[in-house]
Motif scaffolding. Sequence first.
Motif, PDB file in Angstrom:
ATOM      1  N   THR A   1      -5.938   1.428   9.524  1.00  0.00           N
ATOM      2  CA  THR A   1      -6.483   0.427   8.611  1.00  0.00           C
ATOM      3  C   THR A   1      -5.379  -0.450   8.035  1.00  0.00           C
ATOM      4  OG1 THR A   1      -8.170   2.037   7.978  1.00  0.00           O
ATOM      5  CG2 THR A   1      -8.002   0.068   6.629  1.00  0.00           C
TER       6      THR A   1
ATOM      7  N   GLY B   1     -10.702  -0.667  -0.062  1.00  0.00           N
ATOM      8  CA  GLY B   1     -11.096  -2.062  -0.165  1.00  0.00           C
ATOM      9  C   GLY B   1     -12.562  -2.296  -0.456  1.00  0.00           C
TER      10      GLY B   1
ATOM     11  N   MET C   1      -4.182   0.243  -2.469  1.00  0.00           N
ATOM     12  CA  MET C   1      -3.739  -1.060  -2.005  1.00  0.00           C
ATOM     13  C   MET C   1      -3.645  -1.989  -3.201  1.00  0.00           C
ATOM     14  SD  MET C   1      -5.965  -1.608   1.495  1.00  0.00           S
ATOM     15  CE  MET C   1      -7.530  -1.489   0.611  1.00  0.00           C
TER      16      MET C   1
ATOM     17  N   VAL D   1      -9.886  -5.961   4.765  1.00  0.00           N
ATOM     18  CA  VAL D   1      -9.365  -4.719   5.319  1.00  0.00           C
ATOM     19  C   VAL D   1      -9.854  -4.603   6.751  1.00  0.00           C
ATOM     20  CG1 VAL D   1      -9.292  -2.214   5.121  1.00  0.00           C
ATOM     21  CG2 VAL D   1      -9.310  -3.625   3.051  1.00  0.00           C
TER      22      VAL D   1
ATOM     23  N   LEU E   1      -2.734   0.651   5.251  1.00  0.00           N
ATOM     24  CA  LEU E   1      -3.265   1.705   4.393  1.00  0.00           C
ATOM     25  C   LEU E   1      -3.073   3.060   5.066  1.00  0.00           C
ATOM     26  CD1 LEU E   1      -4.805   2.631   1.886  1.00  0.00           C
ATOM     27  CD2 LEU E   1      -6.945   2.177   3.109  1.00  0.00           C
TER      28      LEU E   1
ATOM     29  N   SER F   1       0.843  -1.184   0.000  1.00  0.00           N
ATOM     30  CA  SER F   1       0.000   0.000   0.000  1.00  0.00           C
ATOM     31  C   SER F   1       0.882   1.240   0.000  1.00  0.00           C
ATOM     32  CB  SER F   1      -0.907   0.007   1.240  1.00  0.00           C
ATOM     33  OG  SER F   1      -1.544   1.265   1.386  1.00  0.00           O
TER      34      SER F   1
ATOM     35  N   LEU G   1      -4.622  -4.025   5.469  1.00  0.00           N
ATOM     36  CA  LEU G   1      -5.035  -5.063   4.531  1.00  0.00           C
ATOM     37  C   LEU G   1      -4.346  -6.363   4.900  1.00  0.00           C
ATOM     38  CD1 LEU G   1      -6.288  -6.021   1.761  1.00  0.00           C
ATOM     39  CD2 LEU G   1      -4.114  -5.296   0.729  1.00  0.00           C
TER      40      LEU G   1
END
Length: 329
Positions: free
Chosen positions: A304, A75, A59, A316, A300, A54, A306
Amino acid sequence: MNQKKCGVRWHALIAVVATACVAAGCMQSADLSAVQAERAKSVARFDTFQSAASNGKVMAAGTAGGAIVTSADGGKNWTRQALPELSSVIAMTACADGSLAGLDFYHKVWVSGATGARWEPKSFDKKFNAVSITCDGANRLWLVGAHTTIMSSADKGASWTTVTLGEDAMFTSVQFTDAQRGIATGEFGTVATTVDGGATWQKGPAIPGDYYPYATWFADAQHGWSTGLGGVLLRTEDGGKKWQPMDNPAGTPLYALVPQGDALYAVGAGGAVIVLRDGRWTRFDHGVAIAAYLTSGAALNPQTMLVAGAAGALHVLALPGKLASTVTN
């Protein structure tokens, strides 16, 4: 009648009837609509995600089957790009300028701009089996892999420079903590460092026990963590000269380390996620049913993360402990 002969004749009769039916058009063609619908998805349940990255806005995740999926909305939606050549994207990285790169098992690096909209292949020496990629603060790409070889490119893969320690071991990770200092770790506990921006590399003391690291990450030049074969977790506080074991609350192998704000996460077998806070690893209940395992992850933003893995796992997580977005297969 002999039962064996009767059975042979019965199977022969079935074959004759089936052949006649096909010739007459009385057999319906297979319904492939479900297969076609699955293939049309941006993320399919048969995808094995091996890598993720990311740049803070976009991402990206790469599959074993040669596809890269990207999302620019956290996401909620994903765009799938099937790579035009035989490919398997085994590692990914994001550069300081926002560009993204994916290491291909088939001796290529796929390079994209900050939007992830277009990916271009850049070849490297086919005699070199690379397994990991990173990008330093000067936007140089670095590859490590077999025979303690380290390759770098200052022009996004157009040309490459090679350095090797000449050891019969495979580096599995490489990272730069600042413009001058970098560290690579690998098979048999091999550790190599640079203090001149990668111009030269020096072999340091090996991690004991013929250690095989899956992933290693340093917060700075001195403090680092490593996950290895058999669920081993280690830490160093002196730049990799000495390593100490740590408890692994997941009790399973962990395949990737993901820095996330002021925390460090590890993901692995059975969908396990653990988090390092205040010098201690604890289990992290992400609330997602993972069919197989997680191979990779990427932050991210500070809230957050992933996570990606086998059986189409692409989720996510809004931290701590909430699911922000997931793909339903």
